[in-house]
Design an enzyme around this catalytic site. Structure first.
Site, mmCIF file in Angstrom:
data_model
loop_
_atom_site.group_PDB
_atom_site.id
_atom_site.type_symbol
_atom_site.label_atom_id
_atom_site.label_comp_id
_atom_site.label_asym_id
_atom_site.label_seq_id
_atom_site.Cartn_x
_atom_site.Cartn_y
_atom_site.Cartn_z
ATOM 1 N N LYS A 130 15.639 22.061 -9.740
ATOM 2 C CA LYS A 130 14.963 20.846 -10.190
ATOM 3 C C LYS A 130 15.835 19.903 -11.006
ATOM 4 O O LYS A 130 16.659 20.327 -11.805
ATOM 5 C CB LYS A 130 13.746 21.235 -11.049
ATOM 6 C CG LYS A 130 12.648 21.908 -10.268
ATOM 7 C CD LYS A 130 11.823 20.905 -9.487
ATOM 8 C CE LYS A 130 10.861 20.261 -10.419
ATOM 9 N NZ LYS A 130 9.491 20.308 -10.061
ATOM 10 N N HIS A 140 0.832 -1.219 0.000
ATOM 11 C CA HIS A 140 0.000 0.000 0.000
ATOM 12 C C HIS A 140 0.868 1.273 0.000
ATOM 13 O O HIS A 140 0.406 2.329 0.424
ATOM 14 C CB HIS A 140 -0.960 0.063 1.197
ATOM 15 C CG HIS A 140 -1.695 -1.213 1.470
ATOM 16 N ND1 HIS A 140 -2.975 -1.451 1.031
ATOM 17 C CD2 HIS A 140 -1.308 -2.351 2.121
ATOM 18 C CE1 HIS A 140 -3.356 -2.660 1.411
ATOM 19 N NE2 HIS A 140 -2.363 -3.228 2.061
ATOM 20 N N SER A 176 14.553 22.302 -14.951
ATOM 21 C CA SER A 176 13.382 23.144 -15.175
ATOM 22 C C SER A 176 13.852 24.491 -15.691
ATOM 23 O O SER A 176 14.910 24.988 -15.299
ATOM 24 C CB SER A 176 12.627 23.320 -13.856
ATOM 25 O OG SER A 176 11.853 24.505 -13.897
ATOM 26 N N GLU A 215 9.281 9.177 -16.160
ATOM 27 C CA GLU A 215 7.874 9.545 -16.361
ATOM 28 C C GLU A 215 7.373 9.086 -17.722
ATOM 29 O O GLU A 215 6.256 8.582 -17.876
ATOM 30 C CB GLU A 215 7.705 11.060 -16.222
ATOM 31 C CG GLU A 215 7.984 11.554 -14.806
ATOM 32 C CD GLU A 215 8.137 13.062 -14.783
ATOM 33 O OE1 GLU A 215 7.126 13.761 -14.649
ATOM 34 O OE2 GLU A 215 9.275 13.552 -14.914
#
Ligand code: ARG
Length: 467
Positions: free
Chosen positions: A292, A165, A286, A299
């Site tokens: 970043k 979980h 970024s 992704e």
């Protein structure tokens, strides 16, 4: 209801009974050359095998077969040099190559299509292409399995939290977690191997659907093209696309696996987790936030299943309810498979690079492993073993101890013996020996368990398999 003018001439390849050419829009919807030109090498290999067989069987002359063979090789070079004049008037790769052959060698070129149809031609071309993709997937998966195995070896006994979980469950070893992916990818690999084995029958010679009256030798062409045998039923041969569906299904399951690890990478590389550091080679910055380092490759890999499964669903939907045998619907098979295969191979390569470069943060993993009451099960098991409590009762006592620690903002090992005894008086100091994460993982020695000794056995097994 169209203003588009018909293209002037009837099709030179099949237009005998036609007095006018197709509407321009008809041509646009009908032509597949824009995408099926990717099958040129397979089409030429199939035609060369067919021509050699026709000559061996005395159906065409050796001289014609030689001219065809050489002409096809010249066309192969032409295509590879980017000099082939692909034309949508000739619909697809089969007619484009055949027309060009006749243009180059004359009369003999017109004999190539004896005892053959585009229906068995496209079936054999596409099978050859998908078969090659299975080989590529198998090679890509093997490389990725090796990358995971190297990670497992480097940190066979490093402790980390195991999750259910996405909540801390029990401590596990890094090596064990990496090997979980080796197992998943091994199943993927065997699915591609299995699909390849099943698809390795040659449909060439089924002709349009019923076979042919020419004395062809289907065993000869099957062998020449590396198939195990010819397909046994001509109707099935031209209408079957199971091989593409099996490839897509295996690709979908594989892409699902890639997406699961991609998700772990996204989570693990975040500032909140810091379980791993991804290399600059697989991340981006970024344009506005200088701090970043985004896990873009992960992704994108998480997303790839979307299009690969989409292609799978698309082809199932195309094939559903098609009466035997060939229908033009089936021309819609190729783009789906091309796109899925391209993205699968890209995904495997990217994941292999990322896993190879990934640096696990051993200290952070260890600290995380010890937090979140991860050894609560060990405590409960100890109550069963040392005090003879029934497991359900041990579970209850442990739950009370977890609640007590949580209320004080500490972990289980920080509770004092007196505090423990206030929940169950029989608890002794020995309990502290099972609350450490190292002990916890070392104790999980059941077959397939996370204990370093078990993990090292599995590493050795995989090393023997993967070389
Ligand atoms: N371009 C066609 C396809 O991809 C080749 C087979 C055409 N057969 C036919 N009978 N029109 O399916």
């Amino acid at each position: 209801m169209t203003d588009s003018p018909p293209s002037k001439a009837a099709n030179q390849m099949w237009g005998g009974r036609f007095s006018a050419g197709p509407d321009a829009i008809m041509q646009a919807i009908n032509a597949s050359i824009g995408f099926d030109q990717r099958l040129y090498a397979q089409d030429i290999a199939g035609s060369r095998a067919h021509a050699a067989m026709l000559a061996a069987q005395g159906i065409i002359s050796n001289k014609d077969a030689e001219a065809i063979g050489e002409g096809l090789l010249a066309i192969l070079s032409e295509i590879e040099a980017g000099q082939f004049p692909f034309t949508p008037e000739l619909e697809d790769i089969h007619l484009n190559i055949e027309a060009r052959l006749t243009e180059r060698i004359g009369e003999a070129g017109k004999r190539l299509h004896t005892g053959r149809s585009r229906n068995d031609q496209v079936a054999v071309d596409f099978r050859l292409w998908v078969r090659d993709q299975c080989d590529q997937a198998i090679a890509g998966l093997t490389g990725l399995m090796r990358a995971f195995l190297a990670q497992a070896e480097a940190g066979a006994d490093w402790v980390m939290p195991g999750f259910t979980h996405l909540q801390t469950a029990q401590p596990v070893t890094w090596g064990h977690h990496m090997l979980a992916y080796v197992e998943m990818l091994a199943r993927d690999r065997s699915r591609f191997e299995d699909a390849r084995r099943r698809m390795n029958e040659c449909p060439l010679g089924a002709a349009a659907l019923a076979g042919t009256s020419f004395p062809i030798d289907r065993h000869m062409t099957a062998k020449a093209l590396g198939f195990d045998r010819p397909t046994a039923n001509s109707l099935d041969s031209v209408s079957d696309r199971d091989f593409a569906l099996e490839f897509l299904s295996a690709a979908s399951i594989c892409a699902m696996h890639l997406s699961r690890f991609a998700e772990e990478l996204v989570i693990w590389s975040s500032a909140q987790f810091r379980f791993v550091r991804l290399s600059d080679r697989w991340t981006t910055g970024s344009s506005i936030m200088p701090q970043k380092k985004n896990p873009d490759a992960a992704e994108l890999l998480r997303a790839k299943l979307g299009r690969i499964l989409g292609a799978t669903v698309a082809l199932f939907t195309v094939m559903k309810g098609l009466a035997l045998t060939y229908s033009k619907d089936m021309q819609e098979d190729k783009e789906q498979v091309f796109d899925a295969a391209d993205n699968l191979m890209l995904g495997l390569a990217a994941m292999t690079g990322m896993v190879g470069d990934m640096a696990a943060n051993r200290e952070v993993l260890a600290a995380a492993a010890a937090s979140g009451f991860s050894t609560a099960t060990d405590l409960a098991d100890w109550l069963v073993r040392a005090l003879g409590l029934p497991f359900r009762e041990a579970h209850h006592v442990t739950g009370a101890l977890v609640a007590m620690a949580e209320a004080q903002g500490i972990d289980l090992p920080q509770l004092s013996l007196a505090q423990m005894q206030s929940v169950h008086p029989a608890i002794t100091a020995e309990v502290f020996s099972v609350l450490g994460v190292e002990n916890s993982v070392r104790s999980r020695t059941s077959y397939g368990g996370t204990a370093p000794e078990r993990v090292r056995e599995q590493i050795a097994r995989w090393k023997a398999i993967l070389g």
